[in-house]
Design a protein around this motif. Structure first.
Motif, PDB file in Angstrom:
ATOM      1  N   HIS A  21       0.946  -1.082   0.191  1.00 10.84           N
ATOM      2  CA  HIS A  21       0.058  -0.205  -0.164  1.00 10.84           C
ATOM      3  C   HIS A  21       0.823   1.443  -0.019  1.00 10.84           C
ATOM      4  O   HIS A  21       0.632   2.360  -0.715  1.00 10.84           O
ATOM      5  CB  HIS A  21      -0.854  -0.184   1.258  1.00 10.84           C
ATOM      6  CG  HIS A  21      -1.783   1.282   1.500  1.00 10.84           C
ATOM      7  ND1 HIS A  21      -2.992   1.464   0.468  1.00 10.84           N
ATOM      8  CD2 HIS A  21      -1.588   2.153   2.280  1.00 10.84           C
ATOM      9  CE1 HIS A  21      -3.449   2.467   0.767  1.00 10.84           C
ATOM     10  NE2 HIS A  21      -2.886   3.075   1.811  1.00 10.84           N
ATOM     11  N   VAL A  22       2.026   1.350   0.637  1.00  8.10           N
ATOM     12  CA  VAL A  22       2.706   2.496   0.700  1.00  8.10           C
ATOM     13  C   VAL A  22       3.308   2.621  -0.649  1.00  8.10           C
ATOM     14  O   VAL A  22       3.346   4.022  -0.914  1.00  8.10           O
ATOM     15  CB  VAL A  22       3.932   2.151   1.610  1.00  8.10           C
ATOM     16  CG1 VAL A  22       4.975   3.210   1.734  1.00  8.10           C
ATOM     17  CG2 VAL A  22       3.466   2.113   3.324  1.00  8.10           C
ATOM     18  N   VAL A  23       3.795   1.514  -1.304  1.00 10.42           N
ATOM     19  CA  VAL A  23       4.492   1.863  -2.634  1.00 10.42           C
ATOM     20  C   VAL A  23       3.236   2.318  -3.528  1.00 10.42           C
ATOM     21  O   VAL A  23       3.589   3.273  -4.446  1.00 10.42           O
ATOM     22  CB  VAL A  23       5.094   0.524  -2.963  1.00 10.42           C
ATOM     23  CG1 VAL A  23       5.829   1.046  -4.591  1.00 10.42           C
ATOM     24  CG2 VAL A  23       6.348   0.398  -2.321  1.00 10.42           C
ATOM     25  N   ALA A  24       2.474   1.667  -3.607  1.00  8.34           N
ATOM     26  CA  ALA A  24       1.245   1.924  -4.526  1.00  8.34           C
ATOM     27  C   ALA A  24       0.491   3.509  -4.351  1.00  8.34           C
ATOM     28  O   ALA A  24       0.263   4.052  -5.257  1.00  8.34           O
ATOM     29  CB  ALA A  24       0.157   0.798  -4.530  1.00  8.34           C
ATOM     30  N   SER A  25       0.250   3.727  -3.300  1.00 14.32           N
ATOM     31  CA  SER A  25      -0.125   4.950  -2.922  1.00 14.32           C
ATOM     32  C   SER A  25       0.982   6.147  -3.231  1.00 14.32           C
ATOM     33  O   SER A  25       0.395   7.289  -3.757  1.00 14.32           O
ATOM     34  CB  SER A  25      -0.306   5.274  -1.378  1.00 14.32           C
ATOM     35  OG  SER A  25      -1.326   4.531  -0.850  1.00 14.32           O
ATOM     36  N   THR A  26       2.186   6.129  -3.014  1.00 11.11           N
ATOM     37  CA  THR A  26       3.016   6.831  -3.361  1.00 11.11           C
ATOM     38  C   THR A  26       2.938   7.173  -5.118  1.00 11.11           C
ATOM     39  O   THR A  26       2.986   8.071  -5.625  1.00 11.11           O
ATOM     40  CB  THR A  26       4.508   6.395  -3.187  1.00 11.11           C
ATOM     41  OG1 THR A  26       4.530   6.375  -1.884  1.00 11.11           O
ATOM     42  CG2 THR A  26       5.670   7.428  -3.472  1.00 11.11           C
TER      43      THR A  26
END
Length: 504
Positions: free
Chosen positions: A242-247
């Motif tokens: 989620h961290v990478v995708a949200s970025t």
């Protein structure tokens, strides 16, 4: 919600066939479910207790027996619960259950904690001690995934067999179709959901919207049945993805609010007690304990691994994890350093204050100012908007918006609440504007017309709260009735400077 070997959005899509394969007692089960090598390459005894034979290779670094793996993960679960005051004696918890490894582990751990509390209560002199209650909720997405009647029944029967077995029959099980968020009859809701997904051209937006609707359904279940908290099975693996995708999707501003243990921006606060556990360890625990799990399909599993940004990032993070077993934890812990929002803590109550010494370490990472009510949230994804977004929203309202009528409609609890499509568009975060509404395309207005009314109601509430927010922001620039005409020129000059600074 879950995060087993493969996940989509908030609900797990289950594991791979290898993850559930059986293994002999003489070999180790590694993180991906395949049998590991034995002999001189890995120690034959548990690296923790040094007594029992190692059964699993936890996180590709050390061999553990099943009991030590269970104790390690349970300690992480209890640590998150105790340090954040997640479970109180007066609570009624709702566990979002998908049948995957993470939600299955959460179910067993909650049962174990409840059983211990029950034993302590029975052993104490005061038998009137309260014990928390909990129920289980499963959101049936067969209409969105276009499953056959037979496939949907198989999944539901599997969920029932896990939750309501011969030993545990006291939990309430809520099985609710995802189309129920439209509050209409089943056929009408299914048609609206089908039309909504078909009209969306962006695959990532389609996948994200399904996850947002799913969470709204869980909130509806919790509110209607009087639950005080909602537990999700999001773990380190899902959070890292989620961290990478949200970025990548431009959701960096709201990211700190999504990775904390507590998320109280909802009517029923959301808790993540498995945040410190990786998916591979949860899958291995289900394997060694013979805990049955259910494979559920998702949009990405039906369309392929390159279906959306989310599925691409998931493959990318999995590749990083193969090269370095600590990558998922590194990504998650890096995101934890971001400053959380005011809603990333539970509301203060008398019971919470009594337990404040148990969660003082976690509380110091949250904002000290109580500004939960000041956050303006996107009506679709509930992402908080920054001050620049506030100003843009105010410009986009237009002059023909009748706030008085909207306030009256909310007060009278009218079920049908509509806003002009451009106004709703400007109330959403940039990610939802681009990936879901697609206002620049002809389908954007049609997508808006099919959204659930609960999202349109939140948009109206945001419009009304926006005016209150603006007034609070310039409150020190306003004059009270007692000031009269006694304001000096210096005071006027100071007020002018503040207003100009706020306008910038």
């Amino acid at each position: 919600m879950d995060c087993g070997v493969q996940c989509n959005g908030a609900f797990c899509s289950g594991g791979t066939p290898e993850a559930s394969s059986s293994c002999s007692s003489s070999s180790l089960v590694c993180g991906n479910g395949r049998k590991g090598k034995t002999g001189n390459e890995i120690h034959s005894f548990c690296s923790k207790c040094k007594e029992k034979e190692a059964q699993v290779k936890a996180n590709q670094t050390e061999g553990l027996c099943g009991d030590c793996l269970h104790a390690t993960l349970l300690a992480k679960f209890k640590g998150a619960v105790n340090s954040n005051g997640m479970i109180l004696p007066t609570d009624k918890l709702l566990l979002a259950f998908s049948g995957g490894p993470a939600s299955r582990v959460a179910l067993e751990f909650i049962r174990e904690i409840q059983s211990k509390v029950q034993r302590d209560s029975d052993a104490s002199k005061d038998n009137s001690l309260r014990i928390f209650q909990f129920g289980v909720a499963f959101v049936d997405e067969s209409a969105a995934l276009q499953l056959t009647f037979h496939e949907a029944c198989q999944v539901i029967e599997g969920i029932k067999s896990i939750v309501s077995d011969k030993v545990h029959q006291q939990e309430d099980l809520h099985i609710v179709p995802i189309e129920s968020i439209w509050s209409t009859d089943d056929s009408d809701g299914k048609q609206k959901l089908s039309d909504l997904l078909e009209s969306m051209q962006d695959a990532t937006g389609k996948e994200d919207l399904l996850g947002y609707i799913r969470l709204q359904v869980l909130q509806k279940i919790a509110v209607e049945h009087g639950y005080s908290k909602l537990i999700l099975g999001l773990c380190t693996t899902r959070i890292a993805t989620h961290v990478v995708a949200s970025t990548v999707k431009g959701q960096g501003y709201c990211l700190p609010g999504d990775v904390q243990y507590v998320d109280a921006r909802w009517k029923v606060p959301v808790l993540l007690p498995l945040r410190d556990c990786v998916a591979k360890e949860l899958t291995m625990l289900c394997h060694v304990n013979s805990w049955k799990t259910i494979f559920t399909k998702a949009l990405s599993t039906l369309a392929g691994s390159h279906f959306s940004v989310n599925s691409l990032v998931e493959s990318f993070v999995a590749l990083l994890q193969e090269e370095n077993p600590s990558r998922e934890r590194t990504i998650a812990r890096t995101a934890e350093k971001l400053k959380p929002f005011g809603f990333n803590r539970l509301p203060e109550t008398d019971t919470v204050r009594q337990l404040s010494h148990r969660r003082s370490d976690a509380s110091q990472h949250c904002r000290s100012d109580d500004n939960t009510s000041l956050e303006l949230l996107c009506p679709i994804c509930s992402a908080p908007l920054n001050e620049k977004d506030f100003m843009e929203i105010r410009k986009g309202f237009g002059t023909n918006l009748d706030l008085t009528s909207l306030q009256a409609a909310l007060k009278n609890r009218e079920t049908r609440l509509d806003l002009p499509s451009p106004v709703f568009h400007c109330l959403c975060c940039p990610s939802c504007q681009f990936q879901i509404l697609q206002e620049q395309k002809p389908s954007g207005q049609f997508v808006y017309s099919l959204l659930p009314d609960i999202m349109k109601k939140r948009a109206i509430e945001n419009i009304i709260s926006n005016d209150s927010w603006m007034r609070r922001r310039i409150e020190d620039c306003l004059f009270s009735d007692d000031d009269g005409d006694e304001v000096q020129d210096a005071d006027l000059e100071e007020v002018t400077k503040k207003m100009e600074k706020f306008g910038k």
